[in-house]
Design a protein around this motif. Structure first.
Motif: not given
Length: 340
Positions: A108-110, A231-234, A335-340
Motif C-alpha cells: 500500500g505504501v508503494m 518516495v524515499a520515505l515510502a 504522510l505525502s500531503e504532510t511532507l509536501s
C-alpha cells in the motif's frame, strides 16, 4: 634471444594443452563477488555525500543539491533494510499471517508513492515539456503512458530471464520455486532469494533517483527535493519488513543469523546504485525526466502486482491483506500531503 624463444615456445604449447580443474560454481561465485563489490562501491559512494571532504568532491563535479540529496535519501532507505532485519538475531521465523500483513502494508505504501510522488509529477513535468508544442495534456499523458509501459516491460524482461526465488511464502509461483530436498538445493534457493530482492531494490532506487532528479535539473525552483522525500520515505518503510522477511527466510534455509542479516543488509545497497544511475541519466537529459518518473512508477507497480500481492494472498489471508494494503495506502497519502 632466439634460443630462449625456442625454449619458451614448446613449454607454452604444453601449458595450453593442460586441462586445469575448475571449482564447482566458480562462475556463479565470481559473479556474486562482482555484484557484492558493485553494491559496496555504491554504498561507499552514497556515504561519501555525508563526509565533508568527499562532499566537496561531489560539488566539484557539478552535482547539485538535488543530486546529493537523492543519493543520501537512497542510502538511508537502504539502511532501513538492515534495521528491519535486526530481529533475525532474536526470532527465527514469523507466522504466515504476520508476513502477509507486513508485506501488504508495504504494498500500500508503494502504491501511494507510485501514484502521488511519481505519476502525478510525471504528468506535471510532461505538461511543462509539451507546452511549447501545443499538445499539452494529451502529450503529457502519452509520455507518462510510454514510461509506464517501458517500466513494466523492463521488469517483465528481468523477471523472465533472471532466475529467482520468492522469499516470502514458498513454494512460490510456478517456474520460480524449486523443491527443498537437500542442503545443496536449499543453498540455491537462498541465493535465488537474494536475486529476487535485488530485482526489487534496483527499481526502487531508480524511483528515489527519479524523484530527486527534478531538483538536479533545476526544475520547479527546487521543490522536487521536497517531492522526493515521500518516495524515499515510502521505500524505506517498505524495506523494513522486506529486510526482516528475507533475513528470516535465509535463516530457515540453514544460514546463520549473522549471515542472514548481512546478506539482507547488502541487498539494500542496490538502491543507492539504482539512484545514482537514475540521477546520472535523468539529471543530464531533461527531456527524459517525465518518462523516467513514469518508468520508475511502472517498475514499482509491477513489483506490487506481480510479486507482493500474490504472495500476501497465497495462504488464505486475502481479506486481512487487502485491509492492510489500504491502511498502508492511506498512511502514505497522509504522510505525502504532510511532507509536501
Amino acid at each position: 634471444m632466439t634460443a630462449l624463444i625456442r625454449q619458451v615456445r614448446p613449454v607454452w604449447l604444453q601449458m595450453q594443452q593442460l586441462e586445469l580443474p575448475v571449482p564447482p560454481h566458480a562462475l556463479r561465485n565470481a559473479l556474486l563477488a562482482l555484484g557484492a563489490g558493485l553494491l559496496l562501491m555504491a554504498g561507499l559512494a552514497a556515504g561519501s555525500t555525508f563526509w565533508t571532504p568527499t562532499r566537496l568532491w561531489w560539488d566539484a563535479t557539478g552535482a547539485s543539491s538535488g543530486m546529493t540529496a537523492g543519493v543520501q535519501a537512497s542510502l538511508l532507505a537502504a539502511l532501513a533494510t538492515a534495521v528491519g532485519a535486526l530481529p533475525v538475531f532474536l526470532v527465527e521465523r514469523l507466522g504466515k499471517r504476520q508476513e502477509a500483513a507486513f508485506m501488504a502494508f508495504a504494498a500500500g505504501v508503494m502504491l501511494a508513492a507510485a501514484f502521488f510522488a511519481l505519476l502525478l509529477p510525471s504528468l506535471d513535468a510532461g505538461r511543462a515539456l509539451m507546452a511549447a508544442t501545443g499538445s499539452g495534456a494529451a502529450g503529457a499523458a502519452g509520455l507518462t503512458a510510454l514510461g509506464l509501459a517501458l517500466g513494466m516491460a523492463l521488469m517483465l524482461a528481468i523477471d523472465r530471464f533472471t532466475p529467482h526465488e520468492h522469499a516470502v511464502l514458498p513454494p512460490a509461483a510456478a517456474g520460480h520455486a524449486m523443491p527443498q530436498t537437500d542442503e545443496h538445493t536449499a543453498g540455491q534457493r537462498a541465493w535465488l532469494m537474494v536475486l529476487a530482492i535485488l530485482i526489487h531494490n534496483v527499481p526502487e532506487g531508480l524511483a528515489v533517483g527519479a524523484a530527486y532528479a527534478g531538483s538536479a535539473l533545476g526544475m520547479d525552483g527546487g521543490v522536487a527535493v521536497n517531492a522526493g522525500a515521500p518516495v524515499a520515505l515510502a521505500i524505506g518503510l517498505q524495506n523494513m519488513p522486506e529486510g526482516l522477511i528475507v533475513a528470516m527466510a535465509l535463516r530457515t534455509l540453514g544460514q546463520s543469523a549473522g549471515r542472514s542479516w548481512a546478506v539482507a543488509a547488502l541487498t539494500g545497497l542496490a538502491e543507492p546504485f539504482g539512484a545514482i544511475v537514475g540521477l546520472a541519466v535523468l539529471g543530464s537529459l531533461p527531456a527524459f525526466y517525465p518518462v523516467g518518473l513514469a518508468v520508475a512508477a511502472g517498475a514499482m507497480l509491477f513489483v506490487v502486482s506481480h510479486e507482493i500481492i500474490p504472495e500476501t494472498h497465497r495462504n488464505g489471508f486475502e481479506g486481512m491483506a487487502s485491509v492492510t494494503l489500504m491502511a498502508g495506502f492511506i498512511f502514505m497519502l497522509l504522510l505525502s500531503e504532510t511532507l509536501s
